[in-house]
Scaffold this motif. Structure first.
Motif, PDB file in Angstrom:
ATOM      1  N   SER A 174       6.239   1.959 -50.550  1.00 26.52           N
ATOM      2  CA  SER A 174       4.883   2.058 -50.026  1.00 26.52           C
ATOM      3  C   SER A 174       4.266   3.387 -50.447  1.00 26.52           C
ATOM      4  CB  SER A 174       4.921   1.982 -48.502  1.00 26.52           C
ATOM      5  OG  SER A 174       3.675   2.337 -47.948  1.00 26.52           O
ATOM      6  N   PRO A 175       2.955   3.400 -50.703  1.00 26.08           N
ATOM      7  CA  PRO A 175       2.276   4.662 -51.007  1.00 26.08           C
ATOM      8  C   PRO A 175       1.862   5.444 -49.752  1.00 26.08           C
ATOM      9  CG  PRO A 175       0.736   2.858 -51.266  1.00 26.08           C
ATOM     10  CD  PRO A 175       2.082   2.250 -50.933  1.00 26.08           C
ATOM     11  N   LYS A 176       2.062   4.857 -48.564  1.00 24.18           N
ATOM     12  CA  LYS A 176       1.590   5.479 -47.321  1.00 24.18           C
ATOM     13  C   LYS A 176       2.166   6.865 -47.042  1.00 24.18           C
ATOM     14  CE  LYS A 176       0.403   1.139 -45.105  1.00 24.18           C
ATOM     15  NZ  LYS A 176       0.768   0.161 -44.094  1.00 24.18           N
ATOM     16  N   PRO A 177       3.404   7.188 -47.448  1.00 24.54           N
ATOM     17  CA  PRO A 177       3.894   8.544 -47.192  1.00 24.54           C
ATOM     18  C   PRO A 177       3.002   9.643 -47.782  1.00 24.54           C
ATOM     19  CG  PRO A 177       5.747   7.128 -47.643  1.00 24.54           C
ATOM     20  CD  PRO A 177       4.494   6.315 -47.929  1.00 24.54           C
ATOM     21  N   ALA A 178       2.232   9.337 -48.813  1.00 23.00           N
ATOM     22  CA  ALA A 178       1.296  10.338 -49.359  1.00 23.00           C
ATOM     23  C   ALA A 178       0.238  10.685 -48.322  1.00 23.00           C
ATOM     24  CB  ALA A 178       0.648   9.820 -50.638  1.00 23.00           C
ATOM     25  N   ASP A 179      -0.224   9.679 -47.572  1.00 21.41           N
ATOM     26  CA  ASP A 179      -1.233   9.923 -46.535  1.00 21.41           C
ATOM     27  C   ASP A 179      -0.656  10.741 -45.380  1.00 21.41           C
ATOM     28  OD1 ASP A 179      -3.140   8.422 -47.967  1.00 21.41           O
ATOM     29  OD2 ASP A 179      -2.505   6.562 -46.993  1.00 21.41           O
ATOM     30  N   VAL A 180       0.579  10.438 -45.009  1.00 20.05           N
ATOM     31  CA  VAL A 180       1.235  11.175 -43.924  1.00 20.05           C
ATOM     32  C   VAL A 180       1.422  12.636 -44.329  1.00 20.05           C
ATOM     33  CG1 VAL A 180       3.345  11.360 -42.532  1.00 20.05           C
ATOM     34  CG2 VAL A 180       2.378   9.103 -43.045  1.00 20.05           C
ATOM     35  N   ALA A 181       1.902  12.848 -45.566  1.00 21.73           N
ATOM     36  CA  ALA A 181       2.103  14.213 -46.051  1.00 21.73           C
ATOM     37  C   ALA A 181       0.772  14.954 -46.152  1.00 21.73           C
ATOM     38  CB  ALA A 181       2.804  14.191 -47.407  1.00 21.73           C
ATOM     39  N   LYS A 182      -0.270  14.259 -46.583  1.00 18.36           N
ATOM     40  CA  LYS A 182      -1.593  14.879 -46.692  1.00 18.36           C
ATOM     41  C   LYS A 182      -2.087  15.347 -45.316  1.00 18.36           C
ATOM     42  CE  LYS A 182      -6.410  13.750 -47.668  1.00 18.36           C
ATOM     43  NZ  LYS A 182      -7.335  12.669 -48.038  1.00 18.36           N
ATOM     44  N   ALA A 183      -1.986  14.479 -44.315  1.00 19.14           N
ATOM     45  CA  ALA A 183      -2.455  14.840 -42.970  1.00 19.14           C
ATOM     46  C   ALA A 183      -1.692  16.060 -42.453  1.00 19.14           C
ATOM     47  CB  ALA A 183      -2.295  13.649 -42.021  1.00 19.14           C
ATOM     48  N   ALA A 184      -0.396  16.084 -42.636  1.00 20.88           N
ATOM     49  CA  ALA A 184       0.411  17.220 -42.171  1.00 20.88           C
ATOM     50  C   ALA A 184       0.067  18.490 -42.955  1.00 20.88           C
ATOM     51  CB  ALA A 184       1.895  16.892 -42.303  1.00 20.88           C
ATOM     52  N   ALA A 185      -0.132  18.353 -44.266  1.00 19.08           N
ATOM     53  CA  ALA A 185      -0.468  19.511 -45.098  1.00 19.08           C
ATOM     54  C   ALA A 185      -1.820  20.099 -44.705  1.00 19.08           C
ATOM     55  CB  ALA A 185      -0.472  19.111 -46.574  1.00 19.08           C
ATOM     56  N   LEU A 186      -2.802  19.239 -44.506  1.00 17.18           N
ATOM     57  CA  LEU A 186      -4.128  19.726 -44.103  1.00 17.18           C
ATOM     58  C   LEU A 186      -4.087  20.398 -42.736  1.00 17.18           C
ATOM     59  CD1 LEU A 186      -6.418  16.843 -45.447  1.00 17.18           C
ATOM     60  CD2 LEU A 186      -5.969  19.087 -46.490  1.00 17.18           C
ATOM     61  N   ALA A 187      -3.255  19.877 -41.836  1.00 22.60           N
ATOM     62  CA  ALA A 187      -3.103  20.510 -40.519  1.00 22.60           C
ATOM     63  C   ALA A 187      -2.460  21.891 -40.666  1.00 22.60           C
ATOM     64  CB  ALA A 187      -2.253  19.619 -39.599  1.00 22.60           C
ATOM     65  N   LEU A 188      -1.446  22.002 -41.521  1.00 19.24           N
ATOM     66  CA  LEU A 188      -0.808  23.303 -41.757  1.00 19.24           C
ATOM     67  C   LEU A 188      -1.792  24.306 -42.347  1.00 19.24           C
ATOM     68  CD1 LEU A 188       2.664  22.301 -43.274  1.00 19.24           C
ATOM     69  CD2 LEU A 188       2.273  23.561 -41.145  1.00 19.24           C
ATOM     70  N   VAL A 189      -2.585  23.863 -43.301  1.00 15.94           N
ATOM     71  CA  VAL A 189      -3.577  24.736 -43.911  1.00 15.94           C
ATOM     72  C   VAL A 189      -4.611  25.171 -42.883  1.00 15.94           C
ATOM     73  CG1 VAL A 189      -5.497  24.804 -45.582  1.00 15.94           C
ATOM     74  CG2 VAL A 189      -3.264  23.895 -46.275  1.00 15.94           C
ATOM     75  N   GLY A 190      -5.077  24.205 -42.072  1.00 18.02           N
ATOM     76  CA  GLY A 190      -6.063  24.524 -41.034  1.00 18.02           C
ATOM     77  C   GLY A 190      -5.566  25.554 -40.049  1.00 18.02           C
ATOM     78  N   ARG A 191      -4.305  25.416 -39.619  1.00 17.62           N
ATOM     79  CA  ARG A 191      -3.722  26.375 -38.682  1.00 17.62           C
ATOM     80  C   ARG A 191      -3.527  27.733 -39.333  1.00 17.62           C
ATOM     81  NH1 ARG A 191       1.178  23.430 -36.897  1.00 17.62           N
ATOM     82  NH2 ARG A 191       0.056  21.516 -37.157  1.00 17.62           N
ATOM     83  N   ALA A 192      -3.133  27.751 -40.579  1.00 14.29           N
ATOM     84  CA  ALA A 192      -2.867  29.025 -41.267  1.00 14.29           C
ATOM     85  C   ALA A 192      -4.160  29.806 -41.512  1.00 14.29           C
ATOM     86  CB  ALA A 192      -2.163  28.775 -42.597  1.00 14.29           C
ATOM     87  N   LYS A 193      -5.261  29.111 -41.655  1.00 14.95           N
ATOM     88  CA  LYS A 193      -6.534  29.783 -41.946  1.00 14.95           C
ATOM     89  C   LYS A 193      -7.168  30.396 -40.692  1.00 14.95           C
ATOM     90  CE  LYS A 193      -9.475  27.799 -44.771  1.00 14.95           C
ATOM     91  NZ  LYS A 193     -10.296  26.762 -45.430  1.00 14.95           N
ATOM     92  N   LYS A 194      -6.697  30.017 -39.488  1.00 13.21           N
ATOM     93  CA  LYS A 194      -7.275  30.530 -38.238  1.00 13.21           C
ATOM     94  C   LYS A 194      -6.936  31.980 -38.023  1.00 13.21           C
ATOM     95  CE  LYS A 194      -7.663  26.156 -35.860  1.00 13.21           C
ATOM     96  NZ  LYS A 194      -7.265  25.350 -34.750  1.00 13.21           N
TER      97      LYS A 194
END
Length: 194
Positions: A174-194
């Motif tokens: 399934s290609p869905k793990p790319a979406d899961v990894a993307k959501a987690a990565a964007l959350a990590l980036v968002g938290r790191a930028k605060k």
């Protein structure tokens, strides 16, 4: 260039392309030299004129795979950037494109390391260097999107997310793990930028 030289380099390229295709589809240990020779339509002597051993051919096939993969991944990313995604979003969209591509069987470099089971094998060393280069590209992508400091802080964790997504995509088909990894990565980036 003489016709003999062209035929020799054509034979080498056919051998490498055939080995890369078969190694990716079936594994480096499962595919024998005789099969590569037959499918590349070359003489056994031709193979050994270019490669001293199967191990040398494995490294050449990995190098060829890296060139092919890098070119495809850059093309996929460019398509998504052109469609309006930032570079990090485009990275994960390209990852998903790869997961959806015909014949996807995970990462040839991860697969080769697992099969070779020897960190000192030149194929394992090449694979490790490929991962370093891929992770550096990911870090640069994060830096372009969120800044150098954020990239420094989160790129190791996001690289792990990407590697896990690759393995999960194969196991789940399934290609869905790319979406899961993307959501987690964007959350990590968002938290790191605060």
């Amino acid at each position: 260039m003489s016709k003999t030289r062209t035929r020799k380099s054509d034979a080498r390229q056919r051998i490498v392309e055939t080995a890369e295709r078969l190694f990716y589809a079936e594994g480096v240990r499962a595919v024998g030299i005789d099969r590569i020779i037959a499918e590349a339509e070359v003489a056994k002597m031709s193979l050994y004129n270019h490669f001293a051993s199967k191990d040398d051919l494995i490294v050449a096939a990995l190098a060829y795979r890296e060139q092919k993969f890098d070119a495809s991944f850059k093309k996929w990313m460019a398509k998504h950037v052109k469609a309006g995604h930032n570079r990090l979003e485009a990275f994960f969209a390209a990852l998903k494109d790869w997961f959806k591509s015909s014949g996807f069987r995970g990462c040839m470099f991860i697969n080769a390391c697992a099969e070779l089971a020897d960190a000192d094998h030149e194929g394992s060393k090449f694979s490790a260097r490929h991962k370093e280069r891929f992770h550096d590209m990911l870090k640069q992508t994060i830096a372009e999107t969120a800044g150098e400091k954020t990239a420094e802080d989160v790129s190791p964790a996001i690289a792990l997310l990407v590697e896990g997504a690759i393995i999960s995509a194969v196991m789940e088909q399934s290609p869905k793990p790319a979406d899961v990894a993307k959501a987690a990565a964007l959350a990590l980036v968002g938290r790191a930028k605060k």
